[in-house]
Design a protein around this motif. Structure first.
Motif, PDB file in Angstrom:
ATOM      1  N   SER A 240     -17.979  31.325 -50.272  1.00 35.34           N
ATOM      2  CA  SER A 240     -17.881  32.672 -49.700  1.00 35.34           C
ATOM      3  C   SER A 240     -16.515  32.886 -49.056  1.00 35.34           C
ATOM      4  CB  SER A 240     -18.968  32.894 -48.657  1.00 35.34           C
ATOM      5  OG  SER A 240     -20.226  32.885 -49.267  1.00 35.34           O
ATOM      6  N   ASN A 241     -15.987  31.867 -48.410  1.00 36.07           N
ATOM      7  CA  ASN A 241     -14.667  31.987 -47.795  1.00 36.07           C
ATOM      8  C   ASN A 241     -13.581  32.156 -48.849  1.00 36.07           C
ATOM      9  OD1 ASN A 241     -15.478  31.915 -45.143  1.00 36.07           O
ATOM     10  ND2 ASN A 241     -15.236  29.703 -44.960  1.00 36.07           N
ATOM     11  N   MET A 242     -13.707  31.487 -49.978  1.00 35.33           N
ATOM     12  CA  MET A 242     -12.720  31.632 -51.050  1.00 35.33           C
ATOM     13  C   MET A 242     -12.727  33.054 -51.594  1.00 35.33           C
ATOM     14  SD  MET A 242     -12.958  27.883 -52.944  1.00 35.33           S
ATOM     15  CE  MET A 242     -13.292  28.640 -54.477  1.00 35.33           C
ATOM     16  N   VAL A 243     -13.909  33.618 -51.785  1.00 43.47           N
ATOM     17  CA  VAL A 243     -14.009  34.994 -52.273  1.00 43.47           C
ATOM     18  C   VAL A 243     -13.462  35.958 -51.228  1.00 43.47           C
ATOM     19  CG1 VAL A 243     -15.641  36.813 -52.900  1.00 43.47           C
ATOM     20  CG2 VAL A 243     -15.937  34.504 -53.802  1.00 43.47           C
ATOM     21  N   ARG A 244     -13.763  35.728 -49.953  1.00 43.57           N
ATOM     22  CA  ARG A 244     -13.285  36.584 -48.870  1.00 43.57           C
ATOM     23  C   ARG A 244     -11.759  36.584 -48.818  1.00 43.57           C
ATOM     24  NH1 ARG A 244     -11.609  35.442 -43.944  1.00 43.57           N
ATOM     25  NH2 ARG A 244     -12.288  33.290 -44.088  1.00 43.57           N
ATOM     26  N   VAL A 245     -11.156  35.421 -48.923  1.00 41.68           N
ATOM     27  CA  VAL A 245      -9.696  35.327 -48.882  1.00 41.68           C
ATOM     28  C   VAL A 245      -9.089  36.022 -50.094  1.00 41.68           C
ATOM     29  CG1 VAL A 245      -7.783  33.686 -49.030  1.00 41.68           C
ATOM     30  CG2 VAL A 245      -9.658  33.264 -47.455  1.00 41.68           C
ATOM     31  N   GLN A 246      -9.709  35.899 -51.248  1.00 44.45           N
ATOM     32  CA  GLN A 246      -9.222  36.567 -52.451  1.00 44.45           C
ATOM     33  C   GLN A 246      -9.267  38.085 -52.292  1.00 44.45           C
ATOM     34  OE1 GLN A 246     -11.494  35.242 -55.811  1.00 44.45           O
ATOM     35  NE2 GLN A 246      -9.689  34.542 -56.903  1.00 44.45           N
ATOM     36  N   VAL A 247     -10.362  38.593 -51.750  1.00 45.43           N
ATOM     37  CA  VAL A 247     -10.492  40.042 -51.544  1.00 45.43           C
ATOM     38  C   VAL A 247      -9.456  40.532 -50.546  1.00 45.43           C
ATOM     39  CG1 VAL A 247     -12.008  41.824 -50.582  1.00 45.43           C
ATOM     40  CG2 VAL A 247     -12.912  40.163 -52.206  1.00 45.43           C
ATOM     41  N   GLN A 248      -9.228  39.765 -49.489  1.00 46.25           N
ATOM     42  CA  GLN A 248      -8.231  40.150 -48.489  1.00 46.25           C
ATOM     43  C   GLN A 248      -6.837  40.182 -49.099  1.00 46.25           C
ATOM     44  OE1 GLN A 248      -8.994  37.226 -45.420  1.00 46.25           O
ATOM     45  NE2 GLN A 248      -9.807  38.787 -44.050  1.00 46.25           N
TER      46      GLN A 248
ATOM     47  N   MET B 199      -6.022  40.748 -52.204  1.00 49.80           N
ATOM     48  CA  MET B 199      -5.900  41.804 -53.204  1.00 49.80           C
ATOM     49  C   MET B 199      -5.880  43.190 -52.568  1.00 49.80           C
ATOM     50  SD  MET B 199      -8.510  40.215 -55.938  1.00 49.80           S
ATOM     51  CE  MET B 199      -8.131  40.842 -57.541  1.00 49.80           C
ATOM     52  N   THR B 200      -6.674  43.395 -51.536  1.00 57.84           N
ATOM     53  CA  THR B 200      -6.797  44.729 -50.961  1.00 57.84           C
ATOM     54  C   THR B 200      -5.994  44.911 -49.687  1.00 57.84           C
ATOM     55  OG1 THR B 200      -8.749  44.113 -49.663  1.00 57.84           O
ATOM     56  CG2 THR B 200      -9.122  44.983 -51.887  1.00 57.84           C
ATOM     57  N   GLY B 201      -5.709  43.836 -48.987  1.00 65.23           N
ATOM     58  CA  GLY B 201      -5.005  43.943 -47.716  1.00 65.23           C
ATOM     59  C   GLY B 201      -5.921  44.325 -46.570  1.00 65.23           C
ATOM     60  N   ILE B 202      -7.195  44.445 -46.839  1.00 67.52           N
ATOM     61  CA  ILE B 202      -8.171  44.804 -45.816  1.00 67.52           C
ATOM     62  C   ILE B 202      -8.824  43.523 -45.311  1.00 67.52           C
ATOM     63  CG2 ILE B 202     -10.307  46.050 -45.342  1.00 67.52           C
ATOM     64  CD1 ILE B 202      -9.563  47.925 -47.661  1.00 67.52           C
ATOM     65  N   LYS B 203      -8.850  43.387 -43.986  1.00 64.35           N
ATOM     66  CA  LYS B 203      -9.446  42.184 -43.405  1.00 64.35           C
ATOM     67  C   LYS B 203     -10.973  42.269 -43.513  1.00 64.35           C
ATOM     68  CE  LYS B 203      -9.442  39.285 -39.324  1.00 64.35           C
ATOM     69  NZ  LYS B 203      -9.386  38.041 -40.032  1.00 64.35           N
TER      70      LYS B 203
END
Length: 106
Positions: free
Chosen positions: A55-63, A65-69
């Motif tokens: 879940s942390n890996m996916v969260r970091v990837q989303v952050q 790509m989008t720049g949203i924390k």
């Protein structure tokens, strides 16, 4: 009743998987039972928990790509009846291994 069915199906699946692996590898059933039970318990725990490494890996990837924390999700695990069945199978297999190989341990 549903939980009993889940436990029985999980137990049957573990026994069948153990039997198939033992025949394919040419080992005894008891030799693989401990490892099969442990593997099932770990797999069930990994796929039924929230948070953690994946879940942390996916969260970091989303952050990135989008720049949203995105808030970090706390790791939680609620044991299921399938998990308890896998733990019971592992403990029973450990006892069986200790009894079967008692001459080696003593």
């Amino acid at each position: 009743m549903k939980n009993m069915i889940i436990s029985v199906v999980t137990l049957m699946f573990m026994v069948v998987m153990n039997y198939v692996l033992a025949n394919v590898l040419g080992w005894n059933f008891i030799d693989l039972s401990l490892f099969v039970g442990l593997a099932f318990a770990l797999i069930i725990r990994f796929f039924t928990s929230t948070g953690g490494l994946s879940s942390n890996m996916v969260r970091v990837q989303v952050q990135s790509m989008t720049g949203i924390k995105v808030e970090e999700e706390k790791e939680t695990f609620k044991p299921t009846y399938a998990f308890y069945t896998a733990i019971f199978y592992t403990v029973a297999a450990l006892i069986g291994v200790l009894i079967y190989y008692k001459d080696y341990f003593i």
